[in-house]
Scaffold this active site. Structure first.
Site, PDB file in Angstrom:
ATOM      1  N   GLU A  83       0.839  -1.207   0.000  1.00 35.17           N
ATOM      2  CA  GLU A  83       0.000   0.000   0.000  1.00 35.17           C
ATOM      3  C   GLU A  83       0.871   1.253   0.000  1.00 35.17           C
ATOM      4  O   GLU A  83       0.443   2.319   0.444  1.00 35.17           O
ATOM      5  CB  GLU A  83      -0.950  -0.023   1.198  1.00 35.17           C
ATOM      6  CG  GLU A  83      -1.924  -1.176   1.126  1.00 35.17           C
ATOM      7  CD  GLU A  83      -3.401  -0.763   1.131  1.00 35.17           C
ATOM      8  OE1 GLU A  83      -3.710   0.364   1.517  1.00 35.17           O
ATOM      9  OE2 GLU A  83      -4.237  -1.597   0.740  1.00 35.17           O
TER      10      GLU A  83
ATOM     11  N   HIS B  29      -5.204   2.195   0.193  1.00 36.11           N
ATOM     12  CA  HIS B  29      -4.364   2.955  -0.737  1.00 36.11           C
ATOM     13  C   HIS B  29      -4.235   2.206  -2.043  1.00 36.11           C
ATOM     14  O   HIS B  29      -4.074   0.983  -2.038  1.00 36.11           O
ATOM     15  CB  HIS B  29      -2.947   3.130  -0.183  1.00 36.11           C
ATOM     16  CG  HIS B  29      -2.914   3.912   1.075  1.00 36.11           C
ATOM     17  ND1 HIS B  29      -3.301   3.395   2.275  1.00 36.11           N
ATOM     18  CD2 HIS B  29      -2.571   5.192   1.310  1.00 36.11           C
ATOM     19  CE1 HIS B  29      -3.193   4.315   3.202  1.00 36.11           C
ATOM     20  NE2 HIS B  29      -2.752   5.419   2.644  1.00 36.11           N
TER      21      HIS B  29
ATOM     22  N   LYS C 278     -10.451   6.067   5.422  1.00 33.29           N
ATOM     23  CA  LYS C 278      -9.491   6.811   4.615  1.00 33.29           C
ATOM     24  C   LYS C 278      -9.198   6.110   3.289  1.00 33.29           C
ATOM     25  O   LYS C 278      -8.964   4.902   3.252  1.00 33.29           O
ATOM     26  CB  LYS C 278      -8.193   6.935   5.408  1.00 33.29           C
ATOM     27  CG  LYS C 278      -7.078   7.517   4.620  1.00 33.29           C
ATOM     28  CD  LYS C 278      -6.022   7.998   5.566  1.00 33.29           C
ATOM     29  CE  LYS C 278      -4.715   8.078   4.890  1.00 33.29           C
ATOM     30  NZ  LYS C 278      -3.640   7.636   5.745  1.00 33.29           N
TER      31      LYS C 278
HETATM   32  O1  LIG Z   1      -2.205   7.348   4.152  1.00 31.25           O
HETATM   33  C1  LIG Z   1      -1.668   8.413   4.215  1.00 31.25           C
HETATM   34  C2  LIG Z   1      -1.927   9.455   3.242  1.00 31.25           C
HETATM   35  C3  LIG Z   1      -0.750   9.587   2.379  1.00 31.25           C
HETATM   36  O2  LIG Z   1      -0.629   8.415   1.631  1.00 31.25           O
HETATM   37  C4  LIG Z   1      -0.932  10.754   1.416  1.00 31.25           C
HETATM   38  O3  LIG Z   1      -1.156  10.498   0.244  1.00 31.25           O
HETATM   39  O4  LIG Z   1      -0.870  11.896   1.860  1.00 31.25           O
HETATM   40  C5  LIG Z   1       0.466   9.827   3.264  1.00 31.25           C
HETATM   41  C6  LIG Z   1       0.653   8.806   4.359  1.00 31.25           C
HETATM   42  O5  LIG Z   1       1.713   9.185   5.220  1.00 31.25           O
HETATM   43  C7  LIG Z   1      -0.570   8.625   5.140  1.00 31.25           C
HETATM   44  O6  LIG Z   1      -0.428   7.532   6.004  1.00 31.25           O
END
Ligand SMILES: O=C1C[C@@](O)(C(=O)O)C[C@@H](O)[C@@H]1O
Length: 247
Positions: free
Chosen positions: A84, A141, A168
């Site tokens: 991810e 992600h 998220k």
């Molecule tokens: O999941 C996220 C969001 C993220 O992937 C971003 O795109 O800003 C950055 C990561 O550090 C955080 O854990």
């Protein structure tokens, strides 16, 4: 939702600044640099960047030091899996152990638990965290593409069914349509669900989604002081100016 004194889920999106040091020294230097700024609301410690994340004693020691320096600022601790977009490959059992260690160290205010892992492994961890008053962000992600809208909504619905505190989603756009799709999914989830949402399109193309959360329903945006933890993140001072202008 309130985390320490920070109200998340209403008004301006809150700015999270990631710490990405690979050594304890780098981590503490980065933290001191961030603390000189005023334009952020919480810290994300990305422990997958850190070489010693697996050493429980060192982890507890550094976590304690970070937490003392943060005082009233909320701390999110994240281990991002390799698949991810993270830095280190782990087995499912190792991932569960790392999450366990984060919960047990008792200094995290929020924890990221990824949706992709087997339910039987992560549901007990979600409950354990929540029982200890740690808010759970469940994340998905995709660093390659922006999936179909129905697929993105399905991921968010699964998070809702897992009774987490924040959902998220971060995806990679290749066209402006991809960005509209992510924004449409965010907007409709935000209107139909009570669960606070963090959403973003990554990369340069997706930058607009990192400033538009107040309109389309994303309650946290990730901004940088120095190194970024994902493509497309905006410096936190500039990010804050955008958020103030759009507020
Ligand atoms: O999941 C996220 C969001 C993220 O992937 C971003 O795109 O800003 C950055 C990561 O550090 C955080 O854990």
């Amino acid at each position: 939702m309130k985390v320490k004194n920070l109200k998340i889920g209403s008004g301006k999106p809150k700015i999270a600044v990631p710490i990405t040091g690979s050594t304890t020294d780098e981590i503490l230097k980065q933290l001191n640099l961030i603390l000189k700024q005023n334009d952020f609301d919480l810290i994300e410690w990305r422990i997958d960047f850190w070489k010693q994340f697996n050493d429980v004693n060192e982890f507890n020691y550094v976590a304690q030091m970070i937490s003392e320096k943060l005082e009233a600022i909320p701390l999110l601790i994240t281990f991002r899996s390799f698949n991810e977009g993270g830095q280190t490959k782990l087995t499912e059992e190792q991932y569960a152990k790392v999450i366990h260690n984060i919960i047990n160290c008792r200094v995290a205010d929020l924890i990221d638990i990824e949706l992709m892992h087997p339910k039987k492994l992560i549901l007990p961890l979600i409950h354990l965290a929540q029982n200890q008053n740690i808010k759970v962000i469940q994340s998905y992600h995709n660093f390659k593409i922006t999936p179909e809208k129905s697929e993105m909504l399905e991921k968010l619905d699964q998070m809702q069914l897992n009774h987490v505190d924040i959902a998220k989603i971060a995806v990679m756009p290749h066209t402006s349509d991809d960005i509209l799709n992510l924004l449409e999914v965010s907007n409709s989830f935000h209107h139909e669900s009570n669960l606070p949402l963090i959403s973003m399109s990554m990369g340069n193309l997706g930058k607009i989604t990192r400033v538009s959360g107040q309109l389309f329903g994303s309650c946290i945006t990730f901004g940088t002081v120095g190194n970024s933890s994902a493509p497309g993140q905006i410096n936190c001072e500039i990010l804050n100016q955008f958020l103030n202008t759009l507020n």
